[in-house]
Design a protein around this motif. Structure first.
Motif, PDB file in Angstrom:
ATOM      1  N   PHE A 176      43.866  18.319   9.048  1.00 13.48           N
ATOM      2  CA  PHE A 176      43.406  18.996   7.830  1.00 13.48           C
ATOM      3  C   PHE A 176      43.162  20.482   8.107  1.00 13.48           C
ATOM      4  CE2 PHE A 176      41.501  14.629   6.971  1.00 13.48           C
ATOM      5  CZ  PHE A 176      42.446  14.279   6.026  1.00 13.48           C
ATOM      6  N   ASN A 231      49.422  19.495  -1.996  1.00 12.95           N
ATOM      7  CA  ASN A 231      50.014  19.013  -0.736  1.00 12.95           C
ATOM      8  C   ASN A 231      51.360  18.334  -0.931  1.00 12.95           C
ATOM      9  OD1 ASN A 231      47.713  19.861   0.798  1.00 12.95           O
ATOM     10  ND2 ASN A 231      46.622  18.037   0.109  1.00 12.95           N
ATOM     11  N   ASP A 272      42.160  20.431   1.246  1.00  8.58           N
ATOM     12  CA  ASP A 272      41.846  19.232   2.016  1.00  8.58           C
ATOM     13  C   ASP A 272      40.392  18.780   1.857  1.00  8.58           C
ATOM     14  OD1 ASP A 272      44.378  18.818   3.066  1.00  8.58           O
ATOM     15  OD2 ASP A 272      44.038  20.175   4.752  1.00  8.58           O
ATOM     16  N   GLY A 303      46.581  13.769   5.366  1.00  9.87           N
ATOM     17  CA  GLY A 303      46.896  15.074   5.914  1.00  9.87           C
ATOM     18  C   GLY A 303      48.380  15.179   6.166  1.00  9.87           C
TER      19      GLY A 303
END
Length: 551
Positions: free
Chosen positions: A82, A273, A87, A523
Motif C-alpha cells: 500500500f 486502483n 489505500d 494492494g
C-alpha cells in the motif's frame, strides 16, 4: 412511487449470493438481478478451485504449521505494498479481513456445511525477505467440493428465501443505469435480454427484448470485474508491467465485462486502483473450451525449470509458484509474451494441478477414493488429457526432439539446443548433494520439509535428463486474465463513496467490483485464496449493512 423491494442486488455470483442471503435472513425483500441465464448462478466462484485463505486453522495445526494473525498481517502488508492516498479504505478492509480469516471465518463457513481438504496448499511463496511479498507458511485451504461446494450453501440459503417470498431471482436483466430519487440512489434501469439455454459459461445472446425499471431503498452491486473484456484489461494495463500482451487467454467468460463498474461510476461512484490487476503467467489453452479464448492455469509445484522464450532461466526468485506479479513484470520486459516449463514425467505426476472445478473432478465430486489416488504413481486424468491433447505441450524422450517440438510451436525457432542443455546440466549438477547454491534447488529441498508438499505437491529431487524420470515435457505458457484488484471505493460497511470521500447514499458494492473491499484490499499483489474469501467477507459486510440501513 411504490418500491419493488427493500434492496436490489445486481450480480448472482458468490458476493451477490452472500449479500442476498444475509439480507433475506434479516427480513428484507430482495430482487436479485443477473444478465446471464439461471444456469450461471454462482458466477466465477463455480469455476474456481475453491481455495480459501485461513490463518491458524485446525488443518494448519494438524500439518504442523505454526501461523498467527500477526504473521499473516505482516505477509499481507509486504505483499500489498500500500502506497497511495487511495489505500486508506483498502488497508482498513485488509486488516478487517485478516482478522476475519484468523477468527470467525472458518467457524462461520463450517456452520453452513463447508469442509476442507486436509492438506493445506502453499501458494505465492514469495522468495524475498521476511517482510516482502508472499506467504510465510501454507494457508491455501481447498474447499471439499471446490468452487461448487463453496457456492452451494449460499445458493441454498437464497433458494430457501425464494420459497419464503423474500427473494425474487430475475435473470437476463442487464443493468445500464443507476439513478437517484429523493436524495439517495434508488432506481435501477436496464434491458431485458432474450431467453437463453446456453450452458454455464458459454456466450449468451445479447438480443434485447425490452426494458425494465425497478426501485428500492438501496442497491447493492456485486457484478464482478473486467477479466473477460480484453479491451478494458489493455486500457488499464500499467506501465510498470511492461506492454500488454497481444495474445491473452481468458480465465473467465466473456460476460465478466466490467459494465457495472462503468454504470456505477456514471452514477457518482469513485473507481480507484484500476491499474492494479492479477493475471497469471502459467496459462495454457484449454483443449476442450467452454468460452472464447478459454485458458486454464497450471498450479505448479517448485521443480519445473522456468525458461523465457529464448530458453534462459528466469531470475531468482521467479520460480514456479513463488511470485506471480514479479514474474509477469519480468516476462513483459523480455520482448516475448510466452515462457516455458521444462520438466519430467516424474514432476508432472506429483506437481501439476490445474486450477478450476472442472479440472478436478475428484475434489469437486467429493470422491474420496479418487482423491487418495493422487498419491499413487501417474498424473491425474485431466493433466494427462492436457499432455495428450493440449496445444501447448511437447513430449519427447530426448532433448533434441524436445527442442524441435518447442520451436515448432512458435513463429520462429528461439530455443537453441546447446544453450538449453547447458542450463539443464548446470541445474542437474546441483543435485549431487543434499545442499546447493542454486536457490531453486534449495527451495525444492525446503518445500519437502513441509509434510503437505512432500506428500502430494513436490517430487523427489532428480536430474531432468535422467532417463528413468522421463519422458521430458515442455509446456508453453501464456498470460491468463483473471482478477481486477481495483474497483469502487467503499467504506467498511460496503457503502460506495464519491470522489470527495462522501457516501453515495443508497449504493453498496461487494466482491470484485469493489476490489473485494475498499477499492483494492489486495494492494498490488494477492496472497491467493483471498478472492473467494474477499467475496464472502465483503458480501456479508455489505449485505448486513444494507439490511440495517433499510430496517
Amino acid at each position: 412511487m411504490a418500491l419493488d423491494a427493500d434492496v436490489i442486488v445486481i450480480g448472482a455470483g458468490l458476493a451477490g449470493l452472500v449479500a442476498t442471503a444475509e439480507l433475506a435472513e434479516a427480513g428484507r425483500k430482495v430482487i436479485l438481478l443477473d444478465q446471464e441465464p439461471a444456469a450461471s448462478l454462482g458466477g466465477q466462484a463455480h469455476w474456481s478451485f475453491g481455495g480459501l485463505f485461513l490463518v491458524d486453522s485446525p488443518e494448519q495445526r494438524r500439518m504442523r504449521i505454526r501461523d498467527s494473525r500477526e504473521l499473516a498481517w505482516q505477509d499481507w502488508l509486504g505483499t500489498a505494498g500500500f502506497d497511495r492516498p487511495e489505500d486508506r479504505w483498502p488497508r482498513a478492509w485488509a486488516e478487517a479481513y485478516v482478522d476475519f480469516a484468523a477468527g470467525e471465518k472458518r467457524a462461520w463457513l463450517h456452520r453452513q456445511g463447508v469442509r476442507f481438504f486436509p492438506v493445506v496448499g502453499w501458494a505465492e511463496r514469495g522468495g524475498l525477505l521476511a517482510d516482502g511479498p508472499g506467504n510465510s507458511v501454507p494457508r491455501f485451504h481447498i474447499t471439499w467440493g471446490t468452487g461448487p461446494g463453496l457456492v452451494e450453501p449460499f445458493a441454498r440459503r437464497v433458494r430457501a428465501a425464494v420459497e419464503r417470498g423474500r427473494v425474487e431471482l430475475r435473470f437476463r436483466h442487464r443493468v445500464t443505469e443507476l439513478a437517484a430519487g429523493a436524495g439517495a440512489l434508488d432506481t435501477v434501469r436496464g434491458e431485458l435480454l432474450e431467453p437463453s439455454r446456453v450452458r454455464r459459461g458459454e456466450a449468451s445472446s445479447r438480443a434485447v427484448t425490452g426494458s425494465f425499471e425497478l426501485r428500492a431503498q438501496a442497491v447493492l452491486v456485486a457484478s464482478g470485474g473486467i477479466g473477460g473484456n480484453h479491451e478494458l484489461v489493455r486500457a488499464a494495463w500499467p506501465e510498470r508491467l511492461g506492454t500488454a500482451p497481444e495474445k491473452l487467454l481468458s480465465g473467465v467468460p466473456a460476460h465478466v465485462d466490467g459494465l457495472l463498474q462503468q454504470v456505477a461510476a456514471a452514477a457518482g461512484g469513485h473507481l480507484v486502483n484500476g491499474d492494479r490487476m492479477w493475471h497469471y503467467t502459467e496459462g495454457i489453452e484449454n483443449w476442450n473450451p467452454v468460452w472464447a479464448r478459454h485458458g486454464i492455469r497450471i498450479l505448479p509445484g517448485p521443480s519445473s525449470l522456468w525458461l523465457d522464450a529464448t530458453g534462459r532461466r528466469l531470475p531468482v526468485p521467479l520460480f514456479p509458484g513463488f511470485d506471480t506479479l514479479g514474474t509477469l513484470e519480468h516476462i513483459m520486459r523480455t520482448g516475448h509474451e510466452h515462457t516455458w516449463f521444462v520438466l519430467t514425467q516424474k514432476i508432472i505426476e506429483k506437481e501439476f494441478a490445474l486450477s478450476g472445478s472442472e479440472q478436478n473432478p475428484d475434489l469437486t465430486g467429493r470422491r474420496i477414493g479418487q482423491v487418495l489416488g493422487r498419491a499413487l504413481p501417474g498424473a491425474p486424468g485431466p493433466v494427462e488429457a492436457f499432455k495428450k491433447y493440449g496445444a501447448d505441450f511437447v513430449v519427447a524422450d530426448r532433448l533434441p526432439e524436445l527442442v524441435a517440438g518447442m520451436n515448432a510451436k512458435t513463429r520462429e525457432p528461439l530455443i537453441d539446443e546447446a544453450q538449453l542443455r547447458r542450463e539443464i546440466e548446470a541445474r542437474d549438477r546441483e543435485l549431487a548433494n543434499p545442499f546447493a547454491k542454486d536457490l531453486q534447488v534449495t527451495a525444492i529441498h525446503g518445500a519437502r520439509r513441509y509434510l503437505g508438499d512432500r506428500l502430494v505437491r513436490t517430487a523427489a529431487p532428480h536430474r531432468l535428463l535422467d532417463p528413468k524420470a522421463g519422458p521430458l515435457i515442455a509446456v508453453r505458457l501464456h498470460v491468463l486474465t483473471r482478477k481486477s484488484l481495483g474497483g469502487l471505493e467503499t467504506d467498511l460497511a460496503g457503502r460506495v463513496l464519491r470522489a470527495d470521500g462522501s457516501v453515495l447514499d443508497g449504493l453498496y458494492a461487494a466482491g470484485e467490483v469493489a476490489g473485494f473491499g475498499g477499492g483494492g484490499v489486495h494492494g498490488y499483489r494477492s496472497l491467493e485464496g483471498t478472492f473467494l474469501g474477499g467475496c464472502l467477507f465483503s458480501g456479508r459486510a455489505a449485505g448486513r449493512a444494507a439490511a440495517a440501513a433499510t430496517a
